[in-house]
Design an enzyme around this catalytic site. Structure first.
Site, PDB file in Angstrom:
ATOM      1  N   CYS A   1       0.817  -1.236   0.000  1.00 25.16           N
ATOM      2  CA  CYS A   1       0.000   0.000   0.000  1.00 25.16           C
ATOM      3  C   CYS A   1       0.842   1.273   0.000  1.00 25.16           C
ATOM      4  O   CYS A   1       0.369   2.324  -0.403  1.00 25.16           O
ATOM      5  CB  CYS A   1      -0.951  -0.003   1.182  1.00 25.16           C
ATOM      6  SG  CYS A   1      -2.236  -1.238   0.987  1.00 25.16           S
TER       7      CYS A   1
ATOM      8  N   HIS B   1      -3.499   7.195   0.626  1.00 22.79           N
ATOM      9  CA  HIS B   1      -3.788   5.833   0.169  1.00 22.79           C
ATOM     10  C   HIS B   1      -5.196   5.483   0.644  1.00 22.79           C
ATOM     11  O   HIS B   1      -5.544   5.719   1.803  1.00 22.79           O
ATOM     12  CB  HIS B   1      -2.757   4.864   0.744  1.00 22.79           C
ATOM     13  CG  HIS B   1      -3.219   3.443   0.692  1.00 22.79           C
ATOM     14  ND1 HIS B   1      -3.654   2.860  -0.478  1.00 22.79           N
ATOM     15  CD2 HIS B   1      -3.351   2.493   1.660  1.00 22.79           C
ATOM     16  CE1 HIS B   1      -4.022   1.616  -0.232  1.00 22.79           C
ATOM     17  NE2 HIS B   1      -3.858   1.370   1.057  1.00 22.79           N
TER      18      HIS B   1
ATOM     19  N   ASN C   1      -9.963  -0.725  -1.904  1.00 19.23           N
ATOM     20  CA  ASN C   1      -8.530  -0.472  -1.676  1.00 19.23           C
ATOM     21  C   ASN C   1      -7.761  -1.072  -2.860  1.00 19.23           C
ATOM     22  O   ASN C   1      -7.713  -2.291  -3.017  1.00 19.23           O
ATOM     23  CB  ASN C   1      -8.136  -1.135  -0.354  1.00 19.23           C
ATOM     24  CG  ASN C   1      -6.666  -0.990  -0.006  1.00 19.23           C
ATOM     25  OD1 ASN C   1      -5.836  -0.690  -0.866  1.00 19.23           O
ATOM     26  ND2 ASN C   1      -6.335  -1.229   1.251  1.00 19.23           N
TER      27      ASN C   1
HETATM   28  N1  ACO Z   1     -18.970  -9.041   6.392  1.00 20.87           N
HETATM   29  C1  ACO Z   1     -19.628  -9.283   7.541  1.00 20.87           C
HETATM   30  N2  ACO Z   1     -19.010  -9.520   8.711  1.00 20.87           N
HETATM   31  C2  ACO Z   1     -17.674  -9.528   8.725  1.00 20.87           C
HETATM   32  C3  ACO Z   1     -16.921  -9.288   7.554  1.00 20.87           C
HETATM   33  C4  ACO Z   1     -17.624  -9.045   6.365  1.00 20.87           C
HETATM   34  N3  ACO Z   1     -16.999  -8.786   5.203  1.00 20.87           N
HETATM   35  N4  ACO Z   1     -15.614  -9.352   7.882  1.00 20.87           N
HETATM   36  C5  ACO Z   1     -15.533  -9.613   9.191  1.00 20.87           C
HETATM   37  N5  ACO Z   1     -16.787  -9.719   9.707  1.00 20.87           N
HETATM   38  C6  ACO Z   1     -17.158  -9.992  11.100  1.00 20.87           C
HETATM   39  C7  ACO Z   1     -16.049 -10.669  11.864  1.00 20.87           C
HETATM   40  O1  ACO Z   1     -16.107 -12.059  11.658  1.00 20.87           O
HETATM   41  C8  ACO Z   1     -16.383 -10.259  13.283  1.00 20.87           C
HETATM   42  O2  ACO Z   1     -17.420 -11.087  13.750  1.00 20.87           O
HETATM   43  P1  ACO Z   1     -17.427 -11.625  15.277  1.00 20.87           P
HETATM   44  O3  ACO Z   1     -17.440 -10.371  16.122  1.00 20.87           O
HETATM   45  O4  ACO Z   1     -18.655 -12.443  15.343  1.00 20.87           O
HETATM   46  O5  ACO Z   1     -16.149 -12.389  15.416  1.00 20.87           O
HETATM   47  C9  ACO Z   1     -16.963  -8.849  13.148  1.00 20.87           C
HETATM   48  O6  ACO Z   1     -17.351  -8.741  11.768  1.00 20.87           O
HETATM   49  C10 ACO Z   1     -15.988  -7.755  13.500  1.00 20.87           C
HETATM   50  O7  ACO Z   1     -14.724  -8.019  12.851  1.00 20.87           O
HETATM   51  P2  ACO Z   1     -13.485  -7.071  12.990  1.00 20.87           P
HETATM   52  O8  ACO Z   1     -12.356  -7.599  12.176  1.00 20.87           O
HETATM   53  O9  ACO Z   1     -13.235  -6.784  14.458  1.00 20.87           O
HETATM   54  O10 ACO Z   1     -14.065  -5.729  12.323  1.00 20.87           O
HETATM   55  P3  ACO Z   1     -13.492  -4.291  12.344  1.00 20.87           P
HETATM   56  O11 ACO Z   1     -14.526  -3.377  12.847  1.00 20.87           O
HETATM   57  O12 ACO Z   1     -12.123  -4.241  12.960  1.00 20.87           O
HETATM   58  O13 ACO Z   1     -13.282  -3.969  10.799  1.00 20.87           O
HETATM   59  C11 ACO Z   1     -11.638  -3.940   9.049  1.00 20.87           C
HETATM   60  C12 ACO Z   1     -12.425  -4.790  10.015  1.00 20.87           C
HETATM   61  C13 ACO Z   1     -12.600  -3.130   8.207  1.00 20.87           C
HETATM   62  C14 ACO Z   1     -10.820  -4.865   8.160  1.00 20.87           C
HETATM   63  C15 ACO Z   1     -10.721  -2.972   9.799  1.00 20.87           C
HETATM   64  O14 ACO Z   1      -9.999  -3.650  10.792  1.00 20.87           O
HETATM   65  C16 ACO Z   1      -9.752  -2.259   8.903  1.00 20.87           C
HETATM   66  O15 ACO Z   1     -10.132  -1.457   8.078  1.00 20.87           O
HETATM   67  N6  ACO Z   1      -8.441  -2.500   9.058  1.00 20.87           N
HETATM   68  C17 ACO Z   1      -7.401  -1.803   8.298  1.00 20.87           C
HETATM   69  C18 ACO Z   1      -7.391  -2.118   6.848  1.00 20.87           C
HETATM   70  C19 ACO Z   1      -6.218  -1.454   6.245  1.00 20.87           C
HETATM   71  O16 ACO Z   1      -6.031  -0.263   6.342  1.00 20.87           O
HETATM   72  N7  ACO Z   1      -5.339  -2.183   5.635  1.00 20.87           N
HETATM   73  C20 ACO Z   1      -4.081  -1.550   5.250  1.00 20.87           C
HETATM   74  C21 ACO Z   1      -3.876  -1.535   3.898  1.00 20.87           C
HETATM   75  S1  ACO Z   1      -3.873  -3.117   3.182  1.00 20.87           S
HETATM   76  C22 ACO Z   1      -2.329  -3.319   2.445  1.00 20.87           C
HETATM   77  O17 ACO Z   1      -1.346  -2.695   2.760  1.00 20.87           O
HETATM   78  C23 ACO Z   1      -2.225  -4.390   1.463  1.00 20.87           C
END
Ligand code: ACO
Length: 334
Positions: free
Chosen positions: A115, A261, A291
């Site tokens: 990223c 980004h 993304n």
């Molecule tokens: N649809 C429905 N439910 C989902 C999904 C989905 N697509 N994905 C996860 N869930 C569920 C999980 O299973 C979890 O359920 P549980 O509580 O029963 O276990 C619940 O939703 C919450 O999951 P979390 O992972 O805690 O959700 P969070 O609010 O943290 O959001 C997210 C996840 C959006 C991925 C967030 O953590 C995020 O944006 N992280 C950073 C992403 C990023 O910036 N990446 C960097 C760049 S990537 C790169 O460099 C290649």
């Protein structure tokens, strides 16, 4: 020392639009979860047979950037190509672009910083312009990520985030006030596995994956410790921006457009609040493309320029954070 100027910008995304609702065909997810957590409404995914690869999409974006710069492929002295999804394990995709565009046998460098790839790529190209070694450099970010995602419910935490596409710019020797004022690049390799694809690789070669086949081993799919990545991102983005601005005695209020980004709309909004910036100072288009990793900054910069949100003389700031972990910023007098 010479100065660097962005002469032309271009972007390309596949025609195929995949909405959040479309994803429910593959996995247990829903539009509301994705929108609320990430801001994403749809993404573009290439489809088999449409001719889109990381290299071909990069070429399409590059052709537009070249046309807008009023240059031909023969005018280009060097290619810097950023991606985490190269067409092949080796060679890199930069050489494929050199061939497809019909450039002379110029150098082509692949940047593997995920990223943060485009921030690293722009900083790298800037050094070659500043030293006078090259006059016109094609800087490309391109990703075909849809072919490498786990589309089952197991992979939904990652799969819903990523999209395909490419962006490019021509960086040339400047003959006016335009310049890249500063570049700041960072990494923290102890966190390498928190956002990674560990196989195949030299440590996990394909033959080992086949011989020791373990259905529970999903190391060939992207792994992301989402909450952990989020917490680091909201710290590193503002840090990188402030480090760049401080180096050139400017403040967030001086920024005409921040092109972060596009990792997650919530991250960008957090950064905006932290730096006390107005809505019109920030470019967000993750809603449409998800993304797109190394392609997200040049796609967003191109769209901003096309919409008249970037003009000559503007202060444009990029910032990125991602796998590595890596992060950084470029401060640009456009
Ligand atoms: N649809 C429905 N439910 C989902 C999904 C989905 N697509 N994905 C996860 N869930 C569920 C999980 O299973 C979890 O359920 P549980 O509580 O029963 O276990 C619940 O939703 C919450 O999951 P979390 O992972 O805690 O959700 P969070 O609010 O943290 O959001 C997210 C996840 C959006 C991925 C967030 O953590 C995020 O944006 N992280 C950073 C992403 C990023 O910036 N990446 C960097 C760049 S990537 C790169 O460099 C290649």
């Amino acid at each position: 020392m010479y100065k660097s100027k962005i002469l032309g910008l271009g972007k390309y995304v596949p025609d195929n639009i995949v909405t959040n609702n479309d994803l429910t065909k593959y996995m247990d997810t829903n539009d509301q979860w994705i929108r609320e957590r990430t801001g994403i409404e749809q993404r573009r995914w290439a489809v088999p047979g449409d001719g889109n690869t990381t290299a071909t999409m990069g070429v399409k974006a590059a052709k537009i950037a070249l046309e807008r710069a009023r240059l031909s492929p023969k005018d280009i002295d060097f290619i810097v190509f950023a991606t985490l999804s190269p067409d092949y394990y080796f060679p890199g995709s930069g050489v494929l672009v050199q061939e497809m565009l019909g450039c002379d046998t110029i150098g082509a460098l692949d940047i593997r910083n995920q990223c943060s790839g485009f921030v690293y790529a722009l900083a790298t190209a800037d050094q070659f312009i500043k030293t006078g070694m090259y006059k016109n450099i094609l800087v490309i970010g391109s990703e075909l990520q849809s072919t490498g995602l786990d589309l089952s419910t197991r992979g939904r935490g990652v799969a819903v985030l990523f999209g395909d596409g490419a962006g490019a710019l021509v960086l040339s020797r400047s003959n006016d006030d335009s310049d890249i004022l500063s570049n700041h690049l960072h990494s923290e390799g102890k966190l390498a596995k928190e956002l990674s694809v560990l196989a195949p690789g030299a440590l996990n070669p394909p033959n080992k994956l086949v011989e020791d086949w373990d259905p529970e081993d999903l190391s060939y799919y992207p792994y992301m410790n989402g909450n952990f990545v989020f917490k680091h991102a909201v710290t590193r983005f503002p840090e990188a921006i402030m480090e760049g601005l401080n180096a050139v005695n400017l403040t967030p209020q001086d920024i005409d457009l921040l092109v972060p980004h596009q990792a997650n709309l919530r991250i960008s909004q957090f950064v905006q609040r932290k730096l006390n910036m107005r809505d019109e100072q920030i470019m967000n288009n993750i809603q449409k493309y998800g993304n797109t990793t190394a392609a997200s900054i040049p796609i967003a910069m191109t769209e901003a320029w096309e919409a008249g949100r970037i003009k000559r003389g503007d202060l444009v700031v990029t910032a990125a954070f991602g796998s590595g972990f890596t992060w950084g910023s470029n401060i640009i007098r456009f």
